[in-house]
Design a protein around this motif. Structure first.
Motif, mmCIF file in Angstrom:
data_model
loop_
_atom_site.group_PDB
_atom_site.id
_atom_site.type_symbol
_atom_site.label_atom_id
_atom_site.label_comp_id
_atom_site.label_asym_id
_atom_site.label_seq_id
_atom_site.Cartn_x
_atom_site.Cartn_y
_atom_site.Cartn_z
ATOM 1 N N PHE A 215 -12.631 -4.168 0.369
ATOM 2 C CA PHE A 215 -11.629 -4.208 1.227
ATOM 3 C C PHE A 215 -9.850 -4.628 1.393
ATOM 4 N N GLU A 216 -9.870 -3.550 0.881
ATOM 5 C CA GLU A 216 -8.371 -2.955 0.215
ATOM 6 C C GLU A 216 -7.803 -1.843 1.738
ATOM 7 N N ILE A 217 -6.465 -2.070 2.496
ATOM 8 C CA ILE A 217 -6.508 -0.870 3.196
ATOM 9 C C ILE A 217 -4.965 0.233 2.569
ATOM 10 N N PRO A 218 -6.214 1.315 3.101
ATOM 11 C CA PRO A 218 -5.312 2.629 1.725
ATOM 12 C C PRO A 218 -4.510 3.026 2.432
ATOM 13 N N ASP A 219 -4.000 3.042 0.649
ATOM 14 C CA ASP A 219 -2.483 3.401 1.077
ATOM 15 C C ASP A 219 -2.084 5.069 1.319
ATOM 16 N N LEU A 220 -2.268 5.296 2.806
ATOM 17 C CA LEU A 220 -1.752 6.733 2.948
ATOM 18 C C LEU A 220 -0.470 7.206 3.345
ATOM 19 N N THR A 221 0.293 6.342 1.736
ATOM 20 C CA THR A 221 1.649 7.283 2.033
ATOM 21 C C THR A 221 1.908 8.637 2.039
ATOM 22 N N TYR A 222 0.839 9.442 1.327
ATOM 23 C CA TYR A 222 0.919 10.581 0.451
ATOM 24 C C TYR A 222 1.296 11.295 2.483
ATOM 25 N N TYR A 223 0.623 11.196 3.058
ATOM 26 C CA TYR A 223 0.443 11.700 4.336
ATOM 27 C C TYR A 223 1.821 11.409 5.685
ATOM 28 N N HIS A 224 2.843 10.432 5.375
ATOM 29 C CA HIS A 224 3.516 10.152 6.208
ATOM 30 C C HIS A 224 5.118 10.669 5.061
ATOM 31 N N SER A 225 5.261 11.966 3.897
ATOM 32 C CA SER A 225 6.129 12.074 2.935
ATOM 33 C C SER A 225 6.602 13.249 4.482
ATOM 34 N N GLU A 226 7.769 12.885 4.036
ATOM 35 C CA GLU A 226 8.527 14.023 4.037
ATOM 36 C C GLU A 226 8.444 15.782 4.179
ATOM 37 N N LYS A 227 7.908 15.448 2.430
ATOM 38 C CA LYS A 227 7.511 16.988 2.243
ATOM 39 C C LYS A 227 5.738 17.723 2.846
#
Length: 720
Positions: A215-227
């Motif tokens: 039930f973790e919220i996924p860490d989608l940081t990669y898709y928000h990256s400026e790169k």
């Protein structure tokens, strides 16, 4: 059964797990599941349900079976010759708990294995109570074994009392009455206990450790990256933080739809794709970039794809994933009331659902997807739809279901941007006799060619001929009728060895080469070839196929066009409709004319002025704003197979027969070849059908022929 033997919940094959240990594991799982379920249930009552659920396994009938104790005489055999359901015996312990809690505890426990009535094996409580001695049988030797149940209840901190046989029987009579009065609806309490029980049974002593990642919220940081931002992928430059609940993105392949859809998510994610080939690829992409442990793949081959990680294998069908990649058919149980539908409903509540390439469904499957979206809205899900192609009629229907523009963040690329996605020039050819000439020219140029047919039989027969016509050209055949393990390897080989285009960007792969395929390459399979020859198909499917050509998008490839040759539809349109093929073919340019991206919507609306769906209302468990299935019951899986015409049977090769019979369930899956139930039924008297595993049909095909062409049947044309 000697009382000195431990009271087991699981057999030797399942680890000789004691009833107390298994109950501990379910109590651990229930604590988390009740908290995260969103149900308005007292966590203490949920815990009591977990304690109570399997106490009936202490019954000597269950223990005789789990210890493989055989009858010593005819009289002994007759004495124990009755159907025993441990969940019924479990509820004889209800008198240890307040009467005000009995209804909830019954809903948690009584149907966690069987439907209360109309069970296929007639083992539900209301099926069994047709027999006079049912309740007495479930209390047989009560005074000798119920003490074990009391010990477990006491272990978890609850006070216990002596329960005379008559009081226990009165409790079971109350349960029967309660179940008899059940009205239409679904019991999420049943789904709650089933989820906890299945999880604990899967992981046993590792239950507590595995619960930590649920039930973790996924860490989608990669898709928000400026790169990840680039003008090459125009959707990457658009903001994703619009406050509207749902999303609708219509953009060509290569515009950055996947990233954008994932950036719209803030809850647990279900990522739905239509075909198995696209499922594997998407799971690998997400798992590589999302650091959460619990990123799952769910379809028939998932155990093979993740075969090196046993925990991942076990997790696939269970609830609570941070991200789960699957097909809509895996969720169809919630529409048709198939076994497990309550657990899936719980798992889906208030999650983010991505529906990628929703247009690819037709007839029954499209109707199913539309009703699935209605269900997701009822479950307060955020629904994010992404597609390269969608007829306006379907767009409007989905928009209506999602609540209109006030609830939907609609994203479409402007015409100047769409122009930068023009990449295919179309050549209409009159007959497949022209294929060899086109191939010879392409191979002379060192090109990688994708040849796509609408039916497996056509792909197989053409591949066989091309082996002789172009013996020195590396080639492969891919379609759905390979063993599950072989199919995964074919997909990997396609992506790693044959992939790449002549631009020199990405992996160059084998050059020249030929891949012969069916529709399995259409959606989200990340391959890029130089040229395509394809049978005519519906326009939306063709556009998806075209996306496998000249797919790589960078500064060097923009403005460069690659050829696609479309064969005129003949007199045998299967599996499609002749009028759709003709209308689609008429909308294509010819003489290597440029296919303009900004013209596709108008072309689609010409081909599809209306939505082509079939009525499935008769199969649905929720219609006219109410449930029409009785609580705590299931419908047969055949409803799903009949309604959706999906692969519902399996075959194996005769050479694998003995190995299959003696293998464990996981190994058996590697030998299975999925096939439509309706197809194999024509041959059910011709082939042996085993009574183990998935009851596969045994096909006497030579291994050499299978390795070359996949499973071959003498049959009517079939696609995929």
């Amino acid at each position: 059964m000697k009382t000195t033997c431990p009271i087991l919940a699981k057999s030797a094959l399942e680890g000789n797990l004691s009833l107390l240990e298994h109950t501990r594991h379910v109590v651990l799982a229930m604590a988390l599941f009740a908290k995260r379920s969103g149900l308005n249930i007292d966590p203490e009552i949920a815990r009591k349900g977990a304690v109570l659920h399997d106490l009936g396994k202490a019954h000597p009938h269950f223990q005789r079976k789990i210890y493989h104790q055989k009858s010593t005489s005819l009289r002994d055999n007759l004495e124990w010759d009755f159907i025993h359901r441990h969940e019924i015996s479990s509820l004889a312990f209800l008198p240890c708990f307040p009467a005000s809690e009995w209804d909830i505890l019954t809903d948690l426990v009584i149907a966690h294995h069987k439907s209360i009535i109309n069970d296929p094996g007639e083992k539900g409580i209301l099926d069994l109570t047709r027999f006079r001695d049912t309740l007495d049988n479930h209390l047989k030797d009560w005074e000798e074994w119920y003490i074990h149940g009391l010990e477990i209840i006491r272990h978890f901190g609850y006070s216990v009392k002596d329960i005379p046989r008559e009081e226990a029987k009165a409790a079971l009579e109350y349960v029967v009455s309660h179940c008899d009065k059940k009205k239409n609806g679904v019991s999420l309490l049943r789904g709650l206990l089933k989820s906890a029980d299945h999880f604990a049974s899967a992981f046993t002593h590792n239950t507590q450790q595995q619960l930590g990642s649920l039930f973790e919220i996924p860490d989608l940081t990669y898709y928000h990256s400026e790169k990840r931002k680039s003008s090459i992928y125009p959707l990457s430059l658009l903001p994703s933080d619009n406050t509207r609940k749902h999303t609708f993105v219509v953009a060509p392949t290569g515009a950055g739809k996947t990233d954008f859809l994932l950036r719209r998510c803030s809850r647990r994610v279900f990522y739905l794709l239509p075909f198995q080939a696209s499922i594997n690829a998407m799971w690998e992409r997400i798992k590589e970039n999302v650091p959460n442990k619990d990123v799952r793949l769910l379809h028939a081959t998932s155990r093979i794809v993740v075969k090196d990680n046993n925990d991942e294998q076990i997790l696939q069908p269970l609830v609570g994933a941070a991200v789960k990649v699957l097909t809509p058919h895996q969720l169809a149980a919630v529409l048709f009331g198939i076994k497990g539908h309550e657990s899936i409903l719980l798992d889906l509540q208030e999650t983010d659902i991505i529906l990628d390439e929703i247009h690819t469904y037709s007839d029954f499957s499209m109707a199913m997807v539309l009703d699935l979206v209605k269900t997701l809205v009822r479950l307060n899900c955020n629904v994010h739809i992404g597609t390269a192609t969608m007829p306006t009629t379907l767009y409007k229907k989905l928009s209506e279901i999602l609540g209109g523009t006030d609830n939907i963040y609609e994203v479409k690329l402007p015409a100047p941007v769409l122009d930068t996605f023009d990449r295919h020039i179309i050549d209409k050819i009159a007959h497949e006799d022209q294929i060899n000439g086109i191939l010879a020219e392409a191979f002379a140029k060192g090109e990688k060619v994708l040849l796509v047919f609408n039916t497996i039989r056509k792909a197989q027969s053409t591949f066989k001929q091309l082996l002789d016509d172009f013996p020195d050209i590396p080639k492969m055949l891919i379609h759905s009728r390979f063993k599950r393990a072989d199919r995964v390897e074919l997909e990997r080989k396609l992506k790693k060895e044959f992939n790449g285009d002549a631009s020199g960007n990405g992996s160059p792969g084998i050059r020249p080469c030929l891949v012969v395929s069916t529709q399995v390459v259409e959606v989200s399979l990340d391959i890029s070839f130089d040229r395509m020859i394809t049978e005519c198909a519906p326009l939306d499917s063709l556009i998806q196929r075209f996306g496998r050509i000249n797919r790589i998008r960078n500064e060097q490839t923009l403005g460069k066009y690659k050829p696609i040759h479309v064969i005129s539809p003949g007199n045998n349109p299967l599996p499609y409709k002749q009028e759709i093929l003709k209308a689609s073919f008429d909308q294509l340019p010819e003489h290597f004319g440029l296919l303009k991206e900004n013209s596709l919507q108008e072309k689609l609306d010409t081909v599809y002025p209306d939505i082509d769906t079939k009525e499935i209302d008769i199969h649905l468990i929720y219609r006219n704003d109410r449930y029409i299935i009785k609580e705590l019951t299931d419908n047969k899986k055949s409803i799903l197979i009949d309604a959706l015409k999906i692969e519902g049977a399996t075959c194996i090769l005769e050479s694998d027969r003995d190995t299959y019979i003696n293998a464990d369930w996981e190994t058996r899956q590697q030998f299975e070849i999925p096939i439509r139930y309706q197809t194999i039924m024509r041959y059910k008297k011709q082939y042996e059908q085993l009574e183990v595993g998935s009851y596969p049909f045994v096909i006497p095909q030579q291994v050499e022929a299978y390795n070359m062409y996949g499973l071959q049947l003498t049959e009517h044309d079939n696609f995929l």
